[in-house]
Design a protein around this motif. Structure first.
Motif, PDB file in Angstrom:
ATOM      1  N   GLY A 190       0.007 -58.368 -41.717  1.00 25.38           N
ATOM      2  CA  GLY A 190      -0.753 -59.494 -41.195  1.00 25.38           C
ATOM      3  C   GLY A 190      -0.730 -59.539 -39.683  1.00 25.38           C
ATOM      4  N   GLY A 191      -0.559 -58.373 -39.060  1.00 23.96           N
ATOM      5  CA  GLY A 191      -0.494 -58.299 -37.609  1.00 23.96           C
ATOM      6  C   GLY A 191       0.854 -58.693 -37.036  1.00 23.96           C
ATOM      7  N   ARG A 192       1.831 -59.013 -37.890  1.00 23.06           N
ATOM      8  CA  ARG A 192       3.159 -59.442 -37.420  1.00 23.06           C
ATOM      9  C   ARG A 192       4.139 -58.279 -37.546  1.00 23.06           C
ATOM     10  N   TYR A 193       4.731 -57.909 -36.416  1.00 23.23           N
ATOM     11  CA  TYR A 193       5.548 -56.702 -36.345  1.00 23.23           C
ATOM     12  C   TYR A 193       7.004 -56.938 -36.711  1.00 23.23           C
ATOM     13  N   VAL A 194       7.630 -55.837 -37.066  1.00 24.00           N
ATOM     14  CA  VAL A 194       9.080 -55.750 -37.245  1.00 24.00           C
ATOM     15  C   VAL A 194       9.494 -54.361 -36.817  1.00 24.00           C
ATOM     16  N   GLU A 195      10.705 -54.227 -36.290  1.00 22.70           N
ATOM     17  CA  GLU A 195      11.251 -52.900 -36.045  1.00 22.70           C
ATOM     18  C   GLU A 195      12.622 -52.783 -36.687  1.00 22.70           C
ATOM     19  N   GLY A 196      12.926 -51.569 -37.123  1.00 22.67           N
ATOM     20  CA  GLY A 196      14.228 -51.264 -37.689  1.00 22.67           C
ATOM     21  C   GLY A 196      14.580 -49.838 -37.309  1.00 22.67           C
ATOM     22  N   GLU A 197      15.726 -49.651 -36.707  1.00 21.41           N
ATOM     23  CA  GLU A 197      16.109 -48.330 -36.204  1.00 21.41           C
ATOM     24  C   GLU A 197      17.526 -47.996 -36.657  1.00 21.41           C
TER      25      GLU A 197
ATOM     26  N   HIS B 146      14.374 -57.795 -27.420  1.00 18.95           N
ATOM     27  CA  HIS B 146      13.149 -58.452 -26.982  1.00 18.95           C
ATOM     28  C   HIS B 146      12.550 -59.239 -28.134  1.00 18.95           C
ATOM     29  N   GLY B 147      11.636 -60.131 -27.795  1.00 17.02           N
ATOM     30  CA  GLY B 147      10.913 -60.853 -28.821  1.00 17.02           C
ATOM     31  C   GLY B 147       9.936 -59.953 -29.558  1.00 17.02           C
ATOM     32  N   ILE B 148       9.610 -60.339 -30.788  1.00 12.88           N
ATOM     33  CA  ILE B 148       8.659 -59.608 -31.623  1.00 12.88           C
ATOM     34  C   ILE B 148       7.715 -60.618 -32.258  1.00 12.88           C
ATOM     35  N   GLY B 149       6.454 -60.275 -32.338  1.00 12.25           N
ATOM     36  CA  GLY B 149       5.487 -61.161 -32.978  1.00 12.25           C
ATOM     37  C   GLY B 149       4.210 -60.419 -33.260  1.00 12.25           C
ATOM     38  N   LEU B 150       3.122 -60.851 -32.630  1.00  8.99           N
ATOM     39  CA  LEU B 150       1.857 -60.128 -32.716  1.00  8.99           C
ATOM     40  C   LEU B 150       1.877 -58.893 -31.830  1.00  8.99           C
ATOM     41  N   GLY B 151       2.885 -58.762 -31.019  1.00  6.82           N
ATOM     42  CA  GLY B 151       3.160 -57.541 -30.276  1.00  6.82           C
ATOM     43  C   GLY B 151       4.548 -57.054 -30.643  1.00  6.82           C
ATOM     44  N   MET B 152       4.754 -55.727 -30.571  1.00  8.29           N
ATOM     45  CA  MET B 152       6.085 -55.190 -30.867  1.00  8.29           C
ATOM     46  C   MET B 152       7.086 -55.602 -29.790  1.00  8.29           C
ATOM     47  N   HIS B 153       6.613 -55.706 -28.555  1.00  5.65           N
ATOM     48  CA  HIS B 153       7.445 -56.175 -27.453  1.00  5.65           C
ATOM     49  C   HIS B 153       6.769 -57.385 -26.820  1.00  5.65           C
ATOM     50  N   GLU B 154       7.427 -58.525 -26.838  1.00  9.23           N
ATOM     51  CA  GLU B 154       6.914 -59.714 -26.178  1.00  9.23           C
ATOM     52  C   GLU B 154       8.070 -60.661 -25.880  1.00  9.23           C
ATOM     53  N   PRO B 155       7.855 -61.677 -25.041  1.00  4.66           N
ATOM     54  CA  PRO B 155       8.944 -62.607 -24.722  1.00  4.66           C
ATOM     55  C   PRO B 155       9.438 -63.322 -25.963  1.00  4.66           C
ATOM     56  N   PRO B 156      10.728 -63.788 -25.894  1.00  5.63           N
ATOM     57  CA  PRO B 156      11.664 -63.704 -24.768  1.00  5.63           C
ATOM     58  C   PRO B 156      12.361 -62.355 -24.732  1.00  5.63           C
ATOM     59  N   TRP B 157      13.075 -62.110 -23.625  1.00  6.60           N
ATOM     60  CA  TRP B 157      13.775 -60.840 -23.427  1.00  6.60           C
ATOM     61  C   TRP B 157      15.279 -61.074 -23.475  1.00  6.60           C
ATOM     62  N   LEU B 158      15.968 -60.371 -24.362  1.00 10.19           N
ATOM     63  CA  LEU B 158      17.434 -60.415 -24.366  1.00 10.19           C
ATOM     64  C   LEU B 158      17.886 -59.463 -23.278  1.00 10.19           C
ATOM     65  N   ALA B 159      17.938 -59.971 -22.049  1.00 10.11           N
ATOM     66  CA  ALA B 159      18.142 -59.116 -20.886  1.00 10.11           C
ATOM     67  C   ALA B 159      18.627 -59.948 -19.719  1.00 10.11           C
ATOM     68  N   ASP B 160      19.265 -59.279 -18.759  1.00 12.03           N
ATOM     69  CA  ASP B 160      19.571 -59.927 -17.493  1.00 12.03           C
ATOM     70  C   ASP B 160      18.279 -60.454 -16.887  1.00 12.03           C
ATOM     71  N   GLY B 161      18.336 -61.657 -16.335  1.00  8.41           N
ATOM     72  CA  GLY B 161      17.173 -62.203 -15.662  1.00  8.41           C
ATOM     73  C   GLY B 161      16.305 -63.093 -16.521  1.00  8.41           C
ATOM     74  N   ASP B 162      16.563 -63.151 -17.819  1.00  9.89           N
ATOM     75  CA  ASP B 162      15.799 -64.058 -18.681  1.00  9.89           C
ATOM     76  C   ASP B 162      16.744 -65.142 -19.194  1.00  9.89           C
ATOM     77  N   ASP B 163      16.577 -66.349 -18.667  1.00 16.11           N
ATOM     78  CA  ASP B 163      17.437 -67.461 -19.064  1.00 16.11           C
ATOM     79  C   ASP B 163      16.758 -68.376 -20.077  1.00 16.11           C
ATOM     80  N   THR B 164      15.809 -67.816 -20.828  1.00 16.98           N
ATOM     81  CA  THR B 164      15.188 -68.557 -21.927  1.00 16.98           C
ATOM     82  C   THR B 164      16.247 -68.981 -22.936  1.00 16.98           C
ATOM     83  N   VAL B 165      16.144 -70.202 -23.408  1.00 17.81           N
ATOM     84  CA  VAL B 165      17.041 -70.689 -24.452  1.00 17.81           C
ATOM     85  C   VAL B 165      16.403 -70.371 -25.805  1.00 17.81           C
ATOM     86  N   LEU B 166      17.126 -69.647 -26.632  1.00 15.09           N
ATOM     87  CA  LEU B 166      16.607 -69.297 -27.943  1.00 15.09           C
ATOM     88  C   LEU B 166      16.391 -70.549 -28.798  1.00 15.09           C
ATOM     89  N   ALA B 167      15.330 -70.514 -29.586  1.00 13.49           N
ATOM     90  CA  ALA B 167      15.005 -71.633 -30.472  1.00 13.49           C
ATOM     91  C   ALA B 167      14.879 -71.131 -31.899  1.00 13.49           C
TER      92      ALA B 167
END
Length: 391
Positions: free
Chosen positions: A252-259, A321-342
């Motif tokens: 449905g256009g919603r991505y997942v990754e597994g490695e 990183h965030g995943i949704g309609l793109g494989m890579h999208e915000p938020p970023w689990l990274a230095d410099g991203d102080d987004t609060v997870l919801a």
């Protein structure tokens, strides 16, 4: 097999999304939203397309949602039950600019646009709506980060298929070993798992949503796996290799990754040390993901495990990183991203280390954020002993 799963979300879902956008626009002091981002278009209307030179644009205001698109896409939008009023222009570049077909010309609206809109497209929008004031808004980007229940169900199904793709990759190698045949190349392995994922999708779903990468991923072995985004090659797996299956799909256009990182043959002490360090970091990272946690701090806790193991020199990227309609999208689990997870965000949890001339090691799961922690959507085994293939 039960009733096939439809990948298309119903019109009611998109009406709910559009009304939520309207509420946020009002709160941001905006009269309307105009976006040409393909993922935004899909998020707002359910219309998926391959972007090109012909603009596809959504204008959403208090009264309606309008989808402006080329005539050659009209039937595609109708077949997808796009949730919006369709306005088609003849062709690009055409005798009349495509964005001039947007309604509302002459109104002094305050219109929000995404940061992804190019300067050229913004100029075209200003020319089409000269009385409007344009400003960049993160309204849709922020909304896309928190998934609706219907979206989570699609992500969960994508995770199920990704797990089956990982198993199929392993099975192909084991079959070659049992038959005494040549082991597959990276490219052959990538083609196989992609075919398995796509086959499952069409066999078990209806209304399959075709996006840029329906099912597949990256496969790299030996020293090549020390390059995090190496493309599959003709390199043929051999005894002693560390190799990585970096897979995913979109339902449905919603991505997942597994490695997962596998070892072909009895692991050496170094292979076990590297793999165990990544697995421990991934577990610590998983434990840190929860509603209310700050992305940069989650990343720090995860990667500190690899640093404390004396392997920090082999780090080359963030935790995830965030995943949704793109494989890579915000938020970023990274230095410099102080987004609060919801709650109901979905993020990858994929620490890795990369030893030049030897191999790379990475384990990734797609994680659903909850109030009390995180739930793995992908569930293929992660322990090294479960990832060893003995010739």
């Amino acid at each position: 097999m039960g009733t096939p799963l439809s990948q298309r979300l119903p019109g009611e879902h998109y009406r709910t999304v559009q009304d939520a956008v309207r509420d946020r626009l009002a709160g941001a002091g905006l009269d309307a939203l105009c976006t040409d981002d393909p993922s935004d278009v899909a998020y707002l209307t359910g219309f998926f397309h391959h972007p090109g030179e012909r603009p596809v644009t959504v204008l959403l205001d208090a009264e309606r949602t309008v989808l402006v698109l080329p005539e050659l896409e009209r039937e595609h939008a109708q077949a997808q039950h796009a949730a919006g009023d369709l306005v088609a222009y003849p062709e690009y570049p055409g005798l009349r600019p495509p964005l001039s077909y947007l309604p509302g010309t002459g109104r002094r609206d305050r219109i929000g646009v995404p940061g992804s809109m190019t300067l050229a497209r913004r100029d075209a929008l200003r020319a089409a709506l000269p009385a409007a004031t344009l400003s960049v808004t993160p309204v849709v980007e922020a909304m896309r980060q928190v998934k609706y229940p219907a979206e989570i169900a699609l992500h969960a199904e994508a995770a199920r298929i990704t797990d089956r793709m990982l198993a199929a990759g392993r099975e192909l190698i084991e079959q070659a070993v049992a038959a005494g045949a040549d082991l597959p190349s990276e490219a052959e392995l990538a083609a196989h798992v992609g075919g398995v994922g796509t086959g499952i999708m069409y066999a078990e779903h209806t209304d399959v949503v075709v996006v840029g990468m329906l099912a597949g991923g990256l496969v790299y072995a030996g020293a090549r796996s020390a390059h995090p985004h190496a493309l599959p090659s003709e390199y043929r797996l051999r005894d002693g290799d560390t190799f990585m299956l970096s897979l995913g799909c979109a339902v449905g256009g919603r991505y997942v990754e597994g490695e997962r990182t596998f070892v072909l043959g009895e692991p050496t002490a170094d292979q076990r040390r590297y793999h165990d360090a990544v697995r421990e970091a991934q577990q610590v990272g998983a434990d840190a993901i929860r509603a209310g946690a700050v992305c940069s701090e989650v990343n720090r806790r995860c990667l500190q495990v690899i640093v404390d193991a004396g392997l920090g020199e082999y780090l080359r990227h963030r935790q995830g990183h965030g995943i949704g309609l793109g494989m890579h999208e915000p938020p970023w689990l990274a230095d410099g991203d102080d987004t609060v997870l919801a709650a109901n965000m979905i993020v990858s949890n994929e620490p890795g280390l990369y030893v030049p001339g030897h191999a790379g090691y990475r384990i990734s799961d797609s994680m659903l954020v909850t109030e009390t922690g995180a739930r793995r959507l992908t569930s293929y085994p992660r322990q090294l002993d479960d990832l060893v293939i003995c010739p």
